[in-house]
Design an enzyme around this catalytic site. Sequence first.
Site, PDB file in Angstrom:
ATOM      1  N   LEU A  26      16.182  35.826   9.471  1.00 23.84           N
ATOM      2  CA  LEU A  26      15.375  36.139   8.285  1.00 23.84           C
ATOM      3  C   LEU A  26      15.771  35.247   7.113  1.00 23.84           C
ATOM      4  O   LEU A  26      16.889  35.342   6.608  1.00 23.84           O
ATOM      5  CB  LEU A  26      15.571  37.604   7.891  1.00 23.84           C
ATOM      6  CG  LEU A  26      15.169  38.634   8.954  1.00 23.84           C
ATOM      7  CD1 LEU A  26      15.761  39.995   8.632  1.00 23.84           C
ATOM      8  CD2 LEU A  26      13.658  38.714   9.055  1.00 23.84           C
ATOM      9  N   ALA A  60      17.558  31.005   9.644  1.00 22.91           N
ATOM     10  CA  ALA A  60      17.348  29.592   9.937  1.00 22.91           C
ATOM     11  C   ALA A  60      18.120  28.732   8.944  1.00 22.91           C
ATOM     12  O   ALA A  60      18.033  28.935   7.735  1.00 22.91           O
ATOM     13  CB  ALA A  60      15.862  29.269   9.880  1.00 22.91           C
ATOM     14  N   GLN A 102      20.598  30.289  13.916  1.00 23.04           N
ATOM     15  CA  GLN A 102      19.357  29.592  14.216  1.00 23.04           C
ATOM     16  C   GLN A 102      19.351  28.220  13.546  1.00 23.04           C
ATOM     17  O   GLN A 102      19.523  28.110  12.330  1.00 23.04           O
ATOM     18  CB  GLN A 102      18.144  30.398  13.742  1.00 23.04           C
ATOM     19  CG  GLN A 102      16.833  29.802  14.249  1.00 23.04           C
ATOM     20  CD  GLN A 102      15.621  30.537  13.719  1.00 23.04           C
ATOM     21  OE1 GLN A 102      15.347  30.485  12.522  1.00 23.04           O
ATOM     22  NE2 GLN A 102      14.887  31.202  14.595  1.00 23.04           N
ATOM     23  N   GLY A 151      12.105  26.703  17.580  1.00 16.59           N
ATOM     24  CA  GLY A 151      10.948  25.949  18.044  1.00 16.59           C
ATOM     25  C   GLY A 151       9.640  26.625  17.707  1.00 16.59           C
ATOM     26  O   GLY A 151       8.635  26.410  18.399  1.00 16.59           O
ATOM     27  N   ALA A 152       9.631  27.416  16.628  1.00 13.80           N
ATOM     28  CA  ALA A 152       8.481  28.267  16.314  1.00 13.80           C
ATOM     29  C   ALA A 152       7.960  28.015  14.901  1.00 13.80           C
ATOM     30  O   ALA A 152       8.452  27.146  14.176  1.00 13.80           O
ATOM     31  CB  ALA A 152       8.888  29.740  16.468  1.00 13.80           C
ATOM     32  N   TYR A 155       7.318  24.633  12.431  1.00 10.93           N
ATOM     33  CA  TYR A 155       8.328  23.709  11.930  1.00 10.93           C
ATOM     34  C   TYR A 155       8.457  22.507  12.874  1.00 10.93           C
ATOM     35  O   TYR A 155       7.654  22.329  13.776  1.00 10.93           O
ATOM     36  CB  TYR A 155       9.647  24.441  11.715  1.00 10.93           C
ATOM     37  CG  TYR A 155       9.551  25.502  10.645  1.00 10.93           C
ATOM     38  CD1 TYR A 155       9.173  25.169   9.343  1.00 10.93           C
ATOM     39  CD2 TYR A 155       9.784  26.845  10.934  1.00 10.93           C
ATOM     40  CE1 TYR A 155       9.055  26.140   8.353  1.00 10.93           C
ATOM     41  CE2 TYR A 155       9.668  27.827   9.939  1.00 10.93           C
ATOM     42  CZ  TYR A 155       9.298  27.464   8.658  1.00 10.93           C
ATOM     43  OH  TYR A 155       9.164  28.419   7.680  1.00 10.93           O
ATOM     44  N   ARG A 202      13.713  29.848  20.384  1.00 10.19           N
ATOM     45  CA  ARG A 202      12.654  30.696  19.831  1.00 10.19           C
ATOM     46  C   ARG A 202      11.331  29.945  19.812  1.00 10.19           C
ATOM     47  O   ARG A 202      11.265  28.797  19.358  1.00 10.19           O
ATOM     48  CB  ARG A 202      12.998  31.148  18.410  1.00 10.19           C
ATOM     49  CG  ARG A 202      12.155  32.349  17.957  1.00 10.19           C
ATOM     50  CD  ARG A 202      12.492  32.809  16.557  1.00 10.19           C
ATOM     51  NE  ARG A 202      12.229  34.241  16.406  1.00 10.19           N
ATOM     52  CZ  ARG A 202      11.998  34.841  15.247  1.00 10.19           C
ATOM     53  NH1 ARG A 202      11.975  34.143  14.113  1.00 10.19           N
ATOM     54  NH2 ARG A 202      11.777  36.148  15.190  1.00 10.19           N
ATOM     55  N   ARG A 242       0.845  38.871  16.675  1.00 12.63           N
ATOM     56  CA  ARG A 242       0.330  39.828  15.687  1.00 12.63           C
ATOM     57  C   ARG A 242       1.066  39.744  14.361  1.00 12.63           C
ATOM     58  O   ARG A 242       0.571  40.197  13.331  1.00 12.63           O
ATOM     59  CB  ARG A 242       0.404  41.252  16.237  1.00 12.63           C
ATOM     60  CG  ARG A 242       1.819  41.764  16.476  1.00 12.63           C
ATOM     61  CD  ARG A 242       1.797  43.240  16.882  1.00 12.63           C
ATOM     62  NE  ARG A 242       3.122  43.715  17.218  1.00 12.63           N
ATOM     63  CZ  ARG A 242       3.627  43.719  18.438  1.00 12.63           C
ATOM     64  NH1 ARG A 242       2.901  43.258  19.442  1.00 12.63           N
ATOM     65  NH2 ARG A 242       4.840  44.180  18.670  1.00 12.63           N
ATOM     66  N   GLY A 276       6.854  43.107  14.302  1.00 12.60           N
ATOM     67  CA  GLY A 276       6.204  44.355  13.929  1.00 12.60           C
ATOM     68  C   GLY A 276       6.476  45.524  14.859  1.00 12.60           C
ATOM     69  O   GLY A 276       5.673  46.468  14.931  1.00 12.60           O
TER      70      GLY A 276
END
Length: 344
Positions: A26, A60, A102, A151-152, A155, A202, A242, A276
């Site tokens: 986070l 991160a 991360q 990897g999400a 970025y 990730r 989502r 979520g």
Amino acid sequence: MNYPLLFSPLKIGPYRLQHRVAMAPLTRMRADRSSFAPQELNAEYYRQRATPGGLLIAEASPVMATGRGNPATPGIYSEAQIKGWRDVVDAVHGKGGLIFLQLWHVGRVSHSSFHGGALPVAPSAVPITGNGMMAMTAALKAGFDGVEIHGANGYLIEQFLQSHTNLRTDRYGGPVANRARLLMEITQAAIDVWGASRVGVRLSPYGIANGSGEADPMPLYSHVIQALDPLGLAYLHFIEPRSSGAGRAEVNHQNVPSAMVLFRPIWHGVLISAGGFTGDSAEAAIAAGHADAIAFGRIFISNPDLPRRLQHGFPLTPYNRATFYGGEEVGYTDYPEYRELEPA
């Protein structure tokens, strides 16, 4: 006890978790603004959320100065940053918890103001150079239990993966295997330092954060996951679609595919999913075999004792989105643990 599967043991790499409630990485923007090193406040934040045998994935952290895209995000490329993270790790280990870091490079999701006027690095402008490899060893020196490759969320690595942001014509562009090359090389570099069992990756298939989004994600992400599968990684970590882009606003995209459902059949290692979840949906995901652990984000911010609250059915404290980014202790370390009423 609530959620018996969520509170059952799980082996991740060389580690044995006592429960499957992980804290998602986070971004909170509370590092020192000059050195970008974690501070005492950061150590307290992670200490509050650590539990015996529980996994925290630290926020991160840019692997080099040119990988930064936000103010006050902690790095992992200087001695001051290593020392700051060492204090964080010690605080988590002091409570019996585990913590992965991360590794982050934002790529085009940046601005020249963060780089002394120079343009941000991106797949179709400038090739990757710099001291990213040093960050692998720096995280080891800081005492982390492992690292997660980011990897999400649109970025740098995902910019290479996706066809609309990667227009290269060399060995890093074009066919899916070429576009996946950077991720695979970075993953192998991490394995060379850490060993595969202490490296996670990730991904956000079907995500739309920061201008990401592949027209047909299945061929791309099927290739990537099948390439990662035999490496023996600690885990694969999905962001469910989502919740893609949920950092700056409340979102709950409807009628979108589930990454864990789609790709679980081709991933044979530990799978963590985030996005979520509630206690009920987390338990259901594990019961169905779609995931092995669930990473919680926003409700872990406002409930430092989240595993205990879920396990015992205690009410959850609502989070205050206005205090997510930047500032000091308000909205960061001032959320209280739940206190049961004393018997009459």
